[in-house]
Write a protein that holds these residues in place. Structure first.
Motif, PDB file in Angstrom:
ATOM      1  N   SER A 210      -8.438 -19.254 -15.390  1.00 24.50           N
ATOM      2  CA  SER A 210      -8.067 -18.268 -16.401  1.00 24.50           C
ATOM      3  C   SER A 210      -8.458 -18.796 -17.772  1.00 24.50           C
ATOM      4  N   PHE A 211      -9.257 -18.010 -18.491  1.00 23.67           N
ATOM      5  CA  PHE A 211      -9.774 -18.439 -19.789  1.00 23.67           C
ATOM      6  C   PHE A 211      -8.988 -17.770 -20.916  1.00 23.67           C
ATOM      7  N   ALA A 212      -8.690 -18.571 -21.941  1.00 31.07           N
ATOM      8  CA  ALA A 212      -7.884 -18.114 -23.072  1.00 31.07           C
ATOM      9  C   ALA A 212      -8.753 -18.056 -24.329  1.00 31.07           C
ATOM     10  N   GLY A 213      -8.130 -17.749 -25.449  1.00 25.98           N
ATOM     11  CA  GLY A 213      -8.846 -17.561 -26.708  1.00 25.98           C
ATOM     12  C   GLY A 213      -9.624 -18.773 -27.168  1.00 25.98           C
ATOM     13  N   ASN A 214      -9.257 -19.959 -26.670  1.00 31.58           N
ATOM     14  CA  ASN A 214      -9.976 -21.164 -27.105  1.00 31.58           C
ATOM     15  C   ASN A 214     -11.418 -21.204 -26.599  1.00 31.58           C
ATOM     16  N   ALA A 241      -0.334 -16.139 -25.426  1.00 34.17           N
ATOM     17  CA  ALA A 241       0.283 -15.756 -26.704  1.00 34.17           C
ATOM     18  C   ALA A 241       1.731 -16.254 -26.758  1.00 34.17           C
ATOM     19  N   PRO A 242       2.148 -16.692 -27.944  1.00 35.75           N
ATOM     20  CA  PRO A 242       1.542 -16.537 -29.278  1.00 35.75           C
ATOM     21  C   PRO A 242       0.523 -17.616 -29.667  1.00 35.75           C
ATOM     22  N   PHE A 243       0.082 -18.417 -28.691  1.00 36.56           N
ATOM     23  CA  PHE A 243      -0.822 -19.533 -28.976  1.00 36.56           C
ATOM     24  C   PHE A 243      -2.280 -19.132 -28.752  1.00 36.56           C
ATOM     25  N   LEU A 244      -3.205 -20.018 -29.163  1.00 42.22           N
ATOM     26  CA  LEU A 244      -4.631 -19.932 -28.811  1.00 42.22           C
ATOM     27  C   LEU A 244      -5.287 -18.603 -29.192  1.00 42.22           C
ATOM     28  N   THR A 245      -4.983 -18.108 -30.367  1.00 44.09           N
ATOM     29  CA  THR A 245      -5.570 -16.858 -30.844  1.00 44.09           C
ATOM     30  C   THR A 245      -7.081 -16.999 -30.952  1.00 44.09           C
ATOM     31  N   PRO A 246      -7.826 -16.028 -30.411  1.00 49.63           N
ATOM     32  CA  PRO A 246      -9.293 -16.161 -30.430  1.00 49.63           C
ATOM     33  C   PRO A 246      -9.872 -16.062 -31.840  1.00 49.63           C
ATOM     34  N   ALA A 247     -11.051 -16.675 -32.029  1.00 46.13           N
ATOM     35  CA  ALA A 247     -11.797 -16.499 -33.268  1.00 46.13           C
ATOM     36  C   ALA A 247     -12.163 -15.018 -33.364  1.00 46.13           C
ATOM     37  N   PRO A 248     -12.210 -14.453 -34.557  1.00 49.08           N
ATOM     38  CA  PRO A 248     -12.065 -15.082 -35.878  1.00 49.08           C
ATOM     39  C   PRO A 248     -10.633 -15.122 -36.408  1.00 49.08           C
ATOM     40  N   TYR A 249      -9.628 -15.009 -35.524  1.00 51.75           N
ATOM     41  CA  TYR A 249      -8.227 -14.916 -35.981  1.00 51.75           C
ATOM     42  C   TYR A 249      -7.448 -16.194 -35.717  1.00 51.75           C
ATOM     43  N   ARG A 250      -8.151 -17.280 -35.402  1.00 48.24           N
ATOM     44  CA  ARG A 250      -7.498 -18.551 -35.089  1.00 48.24           C
ATOM     45  C   ARG A 250      -6.500 -18.902 -36.184  1.00 48.24           C
ATOM     46  N   GLY A 251      -5.309 -19.364 -35.783  1.00 48.98           N
ATOM     47  CA  GLY A 251      -4.293 -19.734 -36.757  1.00 48.98           C
ATOM     48  C   GLY A 251      -3.274 -18.637 -36.996  1.00 48.98           C
ATOM     49  N   ARG A 252      -3.596 -17.400 -36.559  1.00 48.56           N
ATOM     50  CA  ARG A 252      -2.625 -16.314 -36.647  1.00 48.56           C
ATOM     51  C   ARG A 252      -1.986 -16.098 -35.268  1.00 48.56           C
ATOM     52  N   TYR A 257      -2.469  -7.703 -26.993  1.00 44.21           N
ATOM     53  CA  TYR A 257      -3.447  -6.702 -27.435  1.00 44.21           C
ATOM     54  C   TYR A 257      -4.769  -7.324 -27.897  1.00 44.21           C
ATOM     55  N   LEU A 258      -4.818  -8.640 -28.034  1.00 44.77           N
ATOM     56  CA  LEU A 258      -6.065  -9.299 -28.459  1.00 44.77           C
ATOM     57  C   LEU A 258      -6.946  -9.737 -27.280  1.00 44.77           C
ATOM     58  N   ILE A 259      -6.520  -9.449 -26.053  1.00 44.60           N
ATOM     59  CA  ILE A 259      -7.339  -9.755 -24.871  1.00 44.60           C
ATOM     60  C   ILE A 259      -8.783  -9.241 -25.001  1.00 44.60           C
ATOM     61  N   PRO A 260      -9.016  -8.014 -25.535  1.00 41.11           N
ATOM     62  CA  PRO A 260     -10.410  -7.540 -25.608  1.00 41.11           C
ATOM     63  C   PRO A 260     -11.327  -8.472 -26.403  1.00 41.11           C
ATOM     64  N   VAL A 261     -10.794  -9.154 -27.416  1.00 42.94           N
ATOM     65  CA  VAL A 261     -11.609 -10.064 -28.229  1.00 42.94           C
ATOM     66  C   VAL A 261     -12.133 -11.209 -27.352  1.00 42.94           C
ATOM     67  N   THR A 262     -11.232 -11.783 -26.564  1.00 40.12           N
ATOM     68  CA  THR A 262     -11.617 -12.889 -25.680  1.00 40.12           C
ATOM     69  C   THR A 262     -12.521 -12.404 -24.555  1.00 40.12           C
ATOM     70  N   LEU A 263     -12.185 -11.265 -23.963  1.00 42.75           N
ATOM     71  CA  LEU A 263     -12.987 -10.752 -22.857  1.00 42.75           C
ATOM     72  C   LEU A 263     -14.423 -10.483 -23.295  1.00 42.75           C
ATOM     73  N   ARG A 264     -14.599  -9.936 -24.486  1.00 41.02           N
ATOM     74  CA  ARG A 264     -15.970  -9.652 -24.973  1.00 41.02           C
ATOM     75  C   ARG A 264     -16.754 -10.954 -25.187  1.00 41.02           C
ATOM     76  N   VAL A 269     -20.907 -14.933 -22.647  1.00 42.88           N
ATOM     77  CA  VAL A 269     -21.183 -16.219 -22.000  1.00 42.88           C
ATOM     78  C   VAL A 269     -21.694 -16.019 -20.579  1.00 42.88           C
ATOM     79  N   THR A 270     -21.080 -15.078 -19.853  1.00 40.70           N
ATOM     80  CA  THR A 270     -21.430 -14.901 -18.435  1.00 40.70           C
ATOM     81  C   THR A 270     -22.682 -14.052 -18.246  1.00 40.70           C
ATOM     82  N   GLY A 271     -23.091 -13.334 -19.304  1.00 43.15           N
ATOM     83  CA  GLY A 271     -24.226 -12.431 -19.164  1.00 43.15           C
ATOM     84  C   GLY A 271     -23.872 -11.143 -18.430  1.00 43.15           C
ATOM     85  N   MET A 272     -22.558 -10.923 -18.205  1.00 49.20           N
ATOM     86  CA  MET A 272     -22.123  -9.680 -17.573  1.00 49.20           C
ATOM     87  C   MET A 272     -21.863  -8.632 -18.646  1.00 49.20           C
TER      88      MET A 272
END
Length: 291
Positions: A210-214, A241-252, A257-264, A269-272
């Motif tokens: 399982s991959f997170a915002g990092n 959450a509330p940890f490991l917020t994906p870029a460009p929101y790192r630190g917030r 609801y931010l899953i789409p940022v990481t999934l995209r 990376v996967t080319g899918m």
């Protein structure tokens, strides 16, 4: 222009076209109500969340919250850093429960017995997060941590629940203990932190990663390399959450609801395509947690 205030929640991302699950979140540590968090997540296509327990109080809360909400599934456990606190005490009150006296092995056994009871509940779909954490626990706490991990593996197997693993700077020992004990049918490496070589080992064993915002962080190339070799049928996405917020929101503050940022970012990376990855992740999460 001034950078966004750290206390401002990141904006809603563009909704996903294929609904997915957040495979690992801590709603009890986030601002606002559960209903608000779930509604906000659902509005962008994150329609299911796995609420993860880290101690007795949090595991009880996860089970109660999952019972009250169809879109929430629970996991229950003593976090790897919780086990040594139960046995050795927590004089500085680092965890959310304040200072604690040492309880010894009998206190750990009693806490594990309660996790075992909770793990039998139908809305509890996993046992975790459990595992090893050599970052925060020193050598004196390792025996308690390992005993707890082995006990959680046994509980997961007996109740036929997923095992959710927290592995921080302990890859070799986590993999060794899984081999020694015999892994449950479904194992999830939460916030996967290994490299591509370890991803090959996990893939061969059929473990979910399982991959997170990092995975979006600049310095996380080894994680992206791991994701690139991980089989699509073993990949999950999470917030932690509330940890490991994906870029460009790192630190917030992070939230489901931010899953789409990481999934995209993962799709790149996967080319899918985004939809193909979302379809795979949705099916994988349901398979991993048996819902």
């Amino acid at each position: 222009m001034a950078p966004q205030d750290k206390n401002t929640p990141p904006p809603l991302p563009e909704p996903l076209r294929v609904a997915v699950a957040d495979s690992h979140t801590h709603l009890d540590m986030q601002e606002g109500t559960v209903d608000e968090a779930l509604a906000k997540a659902a509005s962008v296509g994150v329609t299911t969340v796995v609420q993860v327990g880290c101690d007795l109080a949090g595991s009880r809360w996860a089970a109660e919250t999952a019972a009250a909400h169809d879109s929430v599934h629970a996991t229950v456990a003593l976090h790897p850093n919780e086990a040594p606190r139960i046995v050795l005490g927590d004089p500085d009150g680092w965890s959310r429960q304040g200072a604690r006296e040492p309880g010894g092995d009998s206190a750990l056994d009693a806490a594990l017995a309660e996790i075992d009871k909770l793990a039998a509940l139908p809305q509890v779909r996993g046992v975790g997060e459990t595992g090893l954490d050599y970052f925060r626990t020193g050598p004196d706490g390792m025996a308690a941590q390992e005993a707890s991990f082995r006990a959680h593996i046994e509980i997961a197997k007996r109740h036929d629940k997923a095992l959710v693993i927290h592995d921080r700077e302990a890859h070799d020992d986590v993999l060794r203990i899984l081999r020694e004990e015999g892994a449950p049918d479904r194992v999830v490496f939460h916030c996967y932190s290994g490299d591509a070589e370890m991803a090959e080992i996990c893939a061969a064993a059929g473990y979910f990663m399982s991959f997170a915002g990092n995975v979006t962080f600049k310095n996380a190339q080894p994680l992206r390399d791991a994701l690139a070799v991980a089989p699509p049928e073993l990949v999950l996405v999470e917030t932690d959450a509330p940890f490991l917020t994906p870029a460009p929101y790192r630190g917030r503050a992070n939230a489901p609801y931010l899953i789409p940022v990481t999934l995209r970012a993962m799709a790149e990376v996967t080319g899918m395509t985004e939809d193909a990855l979302a379809t795979a992740v949705a099916a994988n999460t349901a398979r991993a947690f048996g819902y």
